[in-house]
Design a protein around this motif. Structure first.
Motif, PDB file in Angstrom:
ATOM      1  N   SER A  15     -75.358  37.112 -18.143  1.00  0.00           N
ATOM      2  CA  SER A  15     -76.773  36.737 -18.151  1.00  0.00           C
ATOM      3  C   SER A  15     -76.994  35.494 -19.009  1.00  0.00           C
ATOM      4  O   SER A  15     -76.191  35.173 -19.894  1.00  0.00           O
ATOM      5  N   MET A  16     -78.107  34.833 -18.754  1.00  0.00           N
ATOM      6  CA  MET A  16     -78.491  33.702 -19.594  1.00  0.00           C
ATOM      7  C   MET A  16     -78.718  34.166 -21.030  1.00  0.00           C
ATOM      8  O   MET A  16     -78.407  33.444 -21.989  1.00  0.00           O
ATOM      9  N   LYS A  17     -79.253  35.381 -21.194  1.00  0.00           N
ATOM     10  CA  LYS A  17     -79.494  35.914 -22.533  1.00  0.00           C
ATOM     11  C   LYS A  17     -78.198  36.008 -23.323  1.00  0.00           C
ATOM     12  O   LYS A  17     -78.131  35.594 -24.487  1.00  0.00           O
ATOM     13  N   ALA A  18     -77.150  36.525 -22.700  1.00  0.00           N
ATOM     14  CA  ALA A  18     -75.860  36.655 -23.389  1.00  0.00           C
ATOM     15  C   ALA A  18     -75.296  35.282 -23.734  1.00  0.00           C
ATOM     16  O   ALA A  18     -74.793  35.059 -24.850  1.00  0.00           O
ATOM     17  N   HIS A  19     -75.369  34.361 -22.771  1.00  0.00           N
ATOM     18  CA  HIS A  19     -74.835  33.016 -22.973  1.00  0.00           C
ATOM     19  C   HIS A  19     -75.545  32.303 -24.124  1.00  0.00           C
ATOM     20  O   HIS A  19     -74.898  31.745 -25.029  1.00  0.00           O
ATOM     21  N   MET A  20     -76.872  32.343 -24.137  1.00  0.00           N
ATOM     22  CA  MET A  20     -77.628  31.637 -25.163  1.00  0.00           C
ATOM     23  C   MET A  20     -77.514  32.323 -26.527  1.00  0.00           C
ATOM     24  O   MET A  20     -77.532  31.658 -27.566  1.00  0.00           O
ATOM     25  N   THR A  21     -77.403  33.652 -26.538  1.00  0.00           N
ATOM     26  CA  THR A  21     -77.198  34.370 -27.799  1.00  0.00           C
ATOM     27  C   THR A  21     -75.913  33.910 -28.461  1.00  0.00           C
ATOM     28  O   THR A  21     -75.852  33.686 -29.680  1.00  0.00           O
ATOM     29  N   LEU A  22     -74.883  33.769 -27.641  1.00  0.00           N
ATOM     30  CA  LEU A  22     -73.579  33.343 -28.160  1.00  0.00           C
ATOM     31  C   LEU A  22     -73.655  31.925 -28.715  1.00  0.00           C
ATOM     32  O   LEU A  22     -73.195  31.657 -29.840  1.00  0.00           O
ATOM     33  N   ILE A  23     -74.246  31.010 -27.954  1.00  0.00           N
ATOM     34  CA  ILE A  23     -74.343  29.612 -28.406  1.00  0.00           C
ATOM     35  C   ILE A  23     -75.155  29.519 -29.697  1.00  0.00           C
ATOM     36  O   ILE A  23     -74.778  28.800 -30.639  1.00  0.00           O
ATOM     37  N   LYS A  24     -76.268  30.235 -29.753  1.00  0.00           N
ATOM     38  CA  LYS A  24     -77.097  30.206 -30.958  1.00  0.00           C
ATOM     39  C   LYS A  24     -76.315  30.689 -32.169  1.00  0.00           C
ATOM     40  O   LYS A  24     -76.375  30.094 -33.257  1.00  0.00           O
ATOM     41  N   GLY A  25     -75.551  31.778 -32.001  1.00  0.00           N
ATOM     42  CA  GLY A  25     -74.753  32.302 -33.115  1.00  0.00           C
ATOM     43  C   GLY A  25     -73.691  31.319 -33.560  1.00  0.00           C
ATOM     44  O   GLY A  25     -73.479  31.109 -34.765  1.00  0.00           O
ATOM     45  N   PHE A  26     -73.017  30.683 -32.602  1.00  0.00           N
ATOM     46  CA  PHE A  26     -71.974  29.711 -32.942  1.00  0.00           C
ATOM     47  C   PHE A  26     -72.558  28.506 -33.679  1.00  0.00           C
ATOM     48  O   PHE A  26     -71.940  27.964 -34.606  1.00  0.00           O
ATOM     49  N   LYS A  27     -73.754  28.087 -33.270  1.00  0.00           N
ATOM     50  CA  LYS A  27     -74.391  26.943 -33.943  1.00  0.00           C
ATOM     51  C   LYS A  27     -74.796  27.293 -35.373  1.00  0.00           C
ATOM     52  O   LYS A  27     -74.742  26.433 -36.260  1.00  0.00           O
ATOM     53  N   GLU A  28     -75.204  28.537 -35.590  1.00  0.00           N
ATOM     54  CA  GLU A  28     -75.510  28.969 -36.959  1.00  0.00           C
ATOM     55  C   GLU A  28     -74.266  28.891 -37.826  1.00  0.00           C
ATOM     56  O   GLU A  28     -74.320  28.450 -38.987  1.00  0.00           O
ATOM     57  N   LEU A  29     -73.128  29.326 -37.288  1.00  0.00           N
ATOM     58  CA  LEU A  29     -71.874  29.260 -38.044  1.00  0.00           C
ATOM     59  C   LEU A  29     -71.469  27.809 -38.309  1.00  0.00           C
ATOM     60  O   LEU A  29     -70.933  27.489 -39.383  1.00  0.00           O
ATOM     61  N   GLN A  30     -71.736  26.934 -37.361  1.00  0.00           N
ATOM     62  CA  GLN A  30     -71.376  25.524 -37.513  1.00  0.00           C
ATOM     63  C   GLN A  30     -72.084  24.882 -38.708  1.00  0.00           C
ATOM     64  O   GLN A  30     -71.512  24.027 -39.404  1.00  0.00           O
ATOM     65  N   LYS A  31     -73.315  25.304 -38.979  1.00  0.00           N
ATOM     66  CA  LYS A  31     -74.058  24.771 -40.118  1.00  0.00           C
ATOM     67  C   LYS A  31     -73.318  25.013 -41.432  1.00  0.00           C
ATOM     68  O   LYS A  31     -73.492  24.265 -42.403  1.00  0.00           O
ATOM     69  N   TYR A  32     -72.517  26.056 -41.476  1.00  0.00           N
ATOM     70  CA  TYR A  32     -71.794  26.413 -42.699  1.00  0.00           C
ATOM     71  C   TYR A  32     -70.306  26.097 -42.584  1.00  0.00           C
ATOM     72  O   TYR A  32     -69.497  26.599 -43.366  1.00  0.00           O
ATOM     73  N   ASN A  33     -69.960  25.266 -41.601  1.00  0.00           N
ATOM     74  CA  ASN A  33     -68.576  24.839 -41.375  1.00  0.00           C
ATOM     75  C   ASN A  33     -67.636  26.032 -41.163  1.00  0.00           C
ATOM     76  O   ASN A  33     -66.486  26.011 -41.599  1.00  0.00           O
ATOM     77  N   ILE A  34     -68.132  27.061 -40.503  1.00  0.00           N
ATOM     78  CA  ILE A  34     -67.306  28.231 -40.178  1.00  0.00           C
ATOM     79  C   ILE A  34     -66.756  28.048 -38.768  1.00  0.00           C
ATOM     80  O   ILE A  34     -67.520  27.885 -37.809  1.00  0.00           O
ATOM     81  N   GLN A  35     -65.428  28.066 -38.647  1.00  0.00           N
ATOM     82  CA  GLN A  35     -64.776  27.890 -37.355  1.00  0.00           C
ATOM     83  C   GLN A  35     -64.733  29.218 -36.588  1.00  0.00           C
ATOM     84  O   GLN A  35     -64.795  30.300 -37.187  1.00  0.00           O
ATOM     85  N   VAL A  36     -64.624  29.119 -35.281  1.00  0.00           N
ATOM     86  CA  VAL A  36     -64.544  30.310 -34.426  1.00  0.00           C
ATOM     87  C   VAL A  36     -63.382  30.124 -33.454  1.00  0.00           C
ATOM     88  O   VAL A  36     -63.261  29.072 -32.815  1.00  0.00           O
ATOM     89  N   TYR A  37     -62.519  31.153 -33.356  1.00  0.00           N
ATOM     90  CA  TYR A  37     -61.387  31.128 -32.436  1.00  0.00           C
ATOM     91  C   TYR A  37     -61.586  32.249 -31.417  1.00  0.00           C
ATOM     92  O   TYR A  37     -61.684  33.420 -31.780  1.00  0.00           O
ATOM     93  N   VAL A  38     -61.638  31.861 -30.148  1.00  0.00           N
ATOM     94  CA  VAL A  38     -62.062  32.778 -29.090  1.00  0.00           C
ATOM     95  C   VAL A  38     -60.967  32.935 -28.037  1.00  0.00           C
ATOM     96  O   VAL A  38     -60.400  31.941 -27.562  1.00  0.00           O
TER      97      VAL A  38
END
Length: 410
Positions: free
Chosen positions: A66-89
């Motif tokens: 769903s678009m909801k799942a996709h946008m939830t994920l992007i929003k969360g990743f962008k929040e982590l980016q503000k704190y220079n937290i990397q994500v490995y998927v």
């Protein structure tokens, strides 16, 4: 020092099929619980100031996202980016690479294993490579080969982490199909410092030397997934690794058994269940409970048949559904009193009937024809051994009740 979060099996978009009869606000809370748990994950990562987050497969629950799942994920990743937290998927059997509905247009702090071949990323801190992270993603829904031989430590680094979405050979879990199978001993021979696993939803530390860990999923989705759900906070101080489990769930699934042999009136059942609900409200969590009434009498069986137990459950659920931290009873199961010895040992009809009910292997053989049918595979969920046992017990209870009632009438 390295600090990271190990999580897996987020299953965004989980449908929660078996709750539709609950009050509307409860249904909404349960279906939103996955997203709230994911937000909790992001909050914990920021609060703990981790270096990176590992997500080991099955971010999404379904092939169509769903678009909801996709946008939830992007929003969360962008929040982590503000704190220079990397994500490995990495992606698993539920969200394999070829099924993605939306482009993987994630921010630059997100690193994706894009092949069904083991690759690696360097984690760089203060200008130095302090960890190497290895993994792969499923290209299609099924990976039935052992991927462990592809994991090879290629260069020196203080810490080597292998991510693997698959099935440990010694775990017999009928609720999860076997994918990318492996054995514990072959993981140990690879000399990695940490094996970050995914796929099995039960939290398990398989080994501590080296660490081989299933974090489980972040939110229970049914009575198959009871108890606390969350992620592991992993800290490596240069000498040793420490694990701390952090709960993330917002709805708890529980199974509770109540002694019912002394229940003479239907009000006894109501008062006992009322007390159970009030006790669980002290958890300060939303709670869904499967209740088993143990050592039930013929009278209790009759109340179940005529709908009184369901009415009691509905009354209690409606009464407590508007609490901020509600407690709901999802189902009431009955476990009858132990039958007379002759029922178990006799060679007559009753004894043979009991023996027939214990032969679950024959029951599964009969049901396999449904799941092997093209339409059955498409629309029917696989059943666990626990579900099969529940169905068998319910059928035996019904047969016992009808035979006893018939005997009394004679």
């Amino acid at each position: 020092m390295i600090r990271f979060i190990h999580t897996a099996d987020l299953h965004l978009d989980s449908p929660f099929k078996k709750i539709s009869a609950m009050p509307k606000n409860v249904v909404a809370d349960v279906r939103n619980s996955i997203y709230l748990s994911f937000q909790q994950l992001i909050t914990v990562a920021i609060k703990q100031r981790v270096d990176f987050v590992l997500i080991v497969g099955d971010i999404f629950d379904q092939a169509h996202q769903s678009m909801k799942a996709h946008m939830t994920l992007i929003k969360g990743f962008k929040e982590l980016q503000k704190y220079n937290i990397q994500v490995y998927v990495s992606y698993g059997n539920h969200d394999y690479l070829s099924c993605h509905t939306f482009p993987r247009n994630y921010p630059k702090n997100v690193h994706i294993f894009e092949k069904e071949k083991v690759e690696q990323f360097d984690y760089i801190k203060a200008g130095k490579v302090v960890a190497k992270i290895y993994g792969f993603s499923y290209e299609e829904r099924v990976v039935d080969t052992n991927m462990v031989p592809q994991y090879q430590i290629t260069e020196e680094a203080p810490y080597h982490i292998a991510t693997l979405h698959g099935s440990l050979g010694s775990i017999t879990d009928t609720s999860h199909e076997t994918y990318a199978p492996f054995q514990l001993q072959e993981l140990k021979q690879k000399q990695f410092d940490y094996w970050a696993l995914g796929h099995i939803h039960t939290r398990q530390v398989i080994s501590t030397n080296p660490y081989v860990v299933y974090p489980g999923n972040i939110q229970g989705r049914s009575m198959k997934e009871v108890g606390d759900k969350g992620c592991y906070l992993v800290t490596y101080n240069g000498y040793e690794t420490q694990l701390d489990f952090i709960p993330l769930h917002t709805v708890t699934f529980k199974k509770i058994t109540i002694e019912a042999s002394n229940m003479e009136e239907s009000t006894d059942v109501y008062l006992s269940l009322e007390s159970l609900v009030q006790k669980n409200m002290k958890d300060k969590k939303k709670v869904m409970i499967e209740v088993t009434l143990e050592n039930t009498s013929l009278k209790l069986e009759e109340w179940n048949r005529n709908g009184q137990l369901k009415e009691i459950m509905t009354l209690l659920n409606d009464r407590f559904s508007n609490e901020e931290n509600w407690v709901q009873i999802s189902v009431i199961k009955l476990k009858k009193q132990k039958l007379p010895r002759e029922w178990y040992e006799g060679k007559d009809f009753l004894g043979q009937l009991h023996i027939a009910f214990q032969q679950n292997d024959k029951m599964r053989t009969l049901l396999d024809s449904l799941w092997n049918h093209p339409s059955g595979r498409k629309w029917l969920d696989t059943i666990s051994e626990e579900e099969l046992e529940d169905w068998t017990l319910e059928a035996e209870n019904m047969a016992t009740y009808l035979l006893q009632v018939g005997g009394e009438k004679e």
